[in-house]
Design a protein around this motif. Structure first.
Motif, short mmCIF file in Angstrom:
data_model
loop_
_atom_site.label_atom_id
_atom_site.label_comp_id
_atom_site.label_asym_id
_atom_site.label_seq_id
_atom_site.Cartn_x
_atom_site.Cartn_y
_atom_site.Cartn_z
N GLY A 1 -120.30 -52.62 -39.59
CA GLY A 1 -121.05 -52.98 -38.08
C GLY A 1 -122.88 -53.11 -38.18
O GLY A 1 -123.27 -52.42 -36.95
N MET A 2 -123.29 -53.11 -39.73
CA MET A 2 -124.63 -52.02 -39.55
C MET A 2 -125.51 -53.89 -39.52
O MET A 2 -124.48 -54.87 -39.15
CB MET A 2 -124.94 -51.91 -40.97
CG MET A 2 -124.05 -50.69 -40.97
SD MET A 2 -125.26 -49.10 -40.03
CE MET A 2 -123.44 -48.19 -39.57
N SER A 3 -126.34 -53.15 -39.18
CA SER A 3 -127.14 -54.73 -38.71
C SER A 3 -127.57 -55.17 -40.05
O SER A 3 -127.85 -54.71 -41.25
CB SER A 3 -129.48 -54.30 -37.32
OG SER A 3 -129.56 -53.35 -38.72
N PRO A 4 -128.33 -56.25 -39.97
CA PRO A 4 -128.97 -57.72 -41.57
C PRO A 4 -129.75 -56.18 -41.93
O PRO A 4 -129.31 -56.45 -43.28
CB PRO A 4 -129.01 -58.85 -40.77
CG PRO A 4 -128.66 -59.21 -39.17
CD PRO A 4 -128.18 -57.78 -38.64
N LEU A 5 -130.68 -55.74 -41.36
CA LEU A 5 -131.85 -55.19 -42.07
C LEU A 5 -131.33 -53.90 -42.90
O LEU A 5 -130.95 -53.79 -43.94
CB LEU A 5 -133.09 -54.40 -41.82
CG LEU A 5 -133.78 -53.72 -42.04
CD1 LEU A 5 -134.54 -54.38 -43.56
CD2 LEU A 5 -135.00 -53.48 -41.07
N VAL A 6 -130.28 -53.51 -42.09
CA VAL A 6 -129.73 -51.93 -42.89
C VAL A 6 -128.93 -52.39 -43.52
O VAL A 6 -128.21 -52.01 -44.45
CB VAL A 6 -128.79 -51.41 -41.43
CG1 VAL A 6 -128.29 -49.96 -42.25
CG2 VAL A 6 -129.91 -50.62 -40.36
N SER A 7 -128.13 -53.77 -43.23
CA SER A 7 -126.98 -54.14 -44.39
C SER A 7 -126.98 -54.44 -45.05
O SER A 7 -127.36 -54.12 -46.69
CB SER A 7 -125.90 -55.39 -44.64
OG SER A 7 -125.00 -54.89 -42.76
N ALA A 8 -128.62 -54.77 -45.78
CA ALA A 8 -129.76 -55.95 -47.16
C ALA A 8 -130.03 -54.09 -47.41
O ALA A 8 -130.44 -53.79 -49.02
CB ALA A 8 -130.92 -56.28 -46.23
N LEU A 9 -130.36 -53.13 -46.81
CA LEU A 9 -131.06 -51.70 -47.45
C LEU A 9 -130.08 -51.11 -48.17
O LEU A 9 -130.19 -50.78 -48.55
CB LEU A 9 -131.28 -51.04 -46.22
CG LEU A 9 -132.95 -51.54 -46.24
CD1 LEU A 9 -133.16 -50.21 -45.09
CD2 LEU A 9 -133.51 -50.51 -47.63
N MET A 10 -128.59 -51.15 -47.47
CA MET A 10 -127.50 -51.05 -48.18
C MET A 10 -127.23 -51.09 -49.49
O MET A 10 -126.86 -50.58 -49.89
CB MET A 10 -126.51 -50.71 -47.13
CG MET A 10 -126.84 -49.97 -46.40
SD MET A 10 -125.79 -48.01 -46.58
CE MET A 10 -126.75 -47.08 -44.88
N GLY A 11 -127.10 -52.82 -49.44
CA GLY A 11 -126.42 -53.74 -51.21
C GLY A 11 -128.00 -52.86 -51.79
O GLY A 11 -127.44 -52.73 -52.96
#
Lengths: 187, 187, 187
Positions: A118-128
């Motif tokens: 449920g993270m936002s796109p920016l946070v998801s990209a950072l996690m990747g």
């Protein structure tokens, strides 16, 4: 938390790729057995562990899939047998291919897992990016070097992140996997 | 978890200060784009992230305030434009001012957040120190240097900790902020 | 989470041993007060903190037993008084004894705590190794050196892990403690 079989295949590929790169680096530094094992484990599991800690996701992916641990353990134990031969055949390219493959695969796995939380796109990209980069960075820090990914001025990491972004855009692993393969081949 | 506006202002100041110091250091080491972004992010968010992990405080402060991420992203993207000019004007002082400001501001933010989580004074002070120090230490470790704060024999960190202690004594951010400013000016 | 008194004694021993090794290393690098304190704290608490984060075990062991913090604080404050004398008497051996003792004691503590959290034997052994190794590795990374435990080709770590395995086999701390003492004495 159910991962599709594709995601598991991606994760296994990333673990194998980074464990290989860790083994190469540790042997190059003439570390002893403790060092070789530690660096292999940290390279393979560091990125995903930091991601799971940041997302507060339990159990950690290598406690959930304990087979990963046995896999890396087996790779480290048998490394003296297969690694020198593999290196002789491929030279320095093996390290780059392993690194690039691991980066691409982990970037996709990390992005999709963060998005599933449920993270936002920016946070998801950072996690990747975190999943992809931390393992290799920790490997280089333990070996007392400036992290390779930071100064090689090569397009792997950018490709991996592009794959991660593409994955977000398409929300389909297929496209992302193609990017990652492209990065691996483009060595 | 509600932070007073003062605390948010302090946190933003600390993030900007440490991101600046990370950008300077990464550029000095001639890192590529991945390195510059990573070092800026780790410098800006490392301390607070470790604090939040240790306190088991979720969501992490940069997931809660996603604007921080965009801010650092924008700073890193525009760095080639403003950073060389700023450095030419101020020389090495910019790095010291950024570091000292960040230390002071994060020490206060960390201490007050730990105290709000019900920690004892000693643990709160340690969390303040952790928040303040980890970002800069991680930056220097990634750049393969002995952490600056450990061997500069300068009074920043001590001032920051004194500010942290003063904050605990007074339980009022006002006094702490004055200390931090004093530390920043005293370069 | 109740630890037997034996386990507490083991933990205190490990904390004292690693804090000592951190103090020695930081002073050898001529760090300032901030560095000495940080390195001592990271050496003493790093391994157990990572273990507790990975196991999602709260409160962290040094927040649960705040006396540990005061102990290390007191050791660091009084180090200029007793450390040079101790070093003159024992030379480099003090560092090795402290390291080996800490490794053995933390391996046992980590293994038994992980097992009490319901982890499988492989994961428990890894947690023991993590607890034992991370503190010293973080100390060496902060001092900008390749971690000692990775390239000394000495049997400490192997002994510590053997003790950890023996502990798992016997599920009795007695045997493990003997191994650890053996490792310490065998310097």
């Amino acid at each position: 938390m159910q991962l599709s079989s594709l995601l598991i295949a991606i994760e296994v590929g990333g673990v194998v790729a980074f464990a290989t790169s860790g083994l190469i680096e540790a042997m190059r530094k003439r570390m002893d057995a403790v060092g070789v094992f530690s660096v292999a484990f940290v390279s393979a599991f560091g990125g995903g562990t930091v991601r799971d800690l940041l997302l507060d996701r339990r159990p950690l992916f290598w406690i959930e899939h304990e087979a990963y641990l046995w896999l890396v353990l087996a790779m480290a134990l048998t490394a003296p047998a297969w690694l020198p031969m593999a290196l002789r055949e491929t030279g320095a390219r093996l390290m780059h291919v392993a690194d690039a493959l691991g980066l691409g695969l982990f970037a996709i796995a990390g992005t999709s897992i963060a998005q599933a939380s449920g993270m936002s796109p920016l946070v998801s990209a950072l996690m990747g990016a975190t999943t992809a980069i931390v393992g290799g960075v920790a490997r280089d820090v333990l070996c007392n070097e400036v992290p390779q990914v930071y100064h090689d001025h090569r397009p792997y990491a950018v490709c991996a992140l592009a794959g991660s972004a593409a994955y977000l855009g398409l929300a389909a692993a297929g496209a992302g996997a193609q990017w990652a393969s492209a990065a691996g081949v483009a060595v």
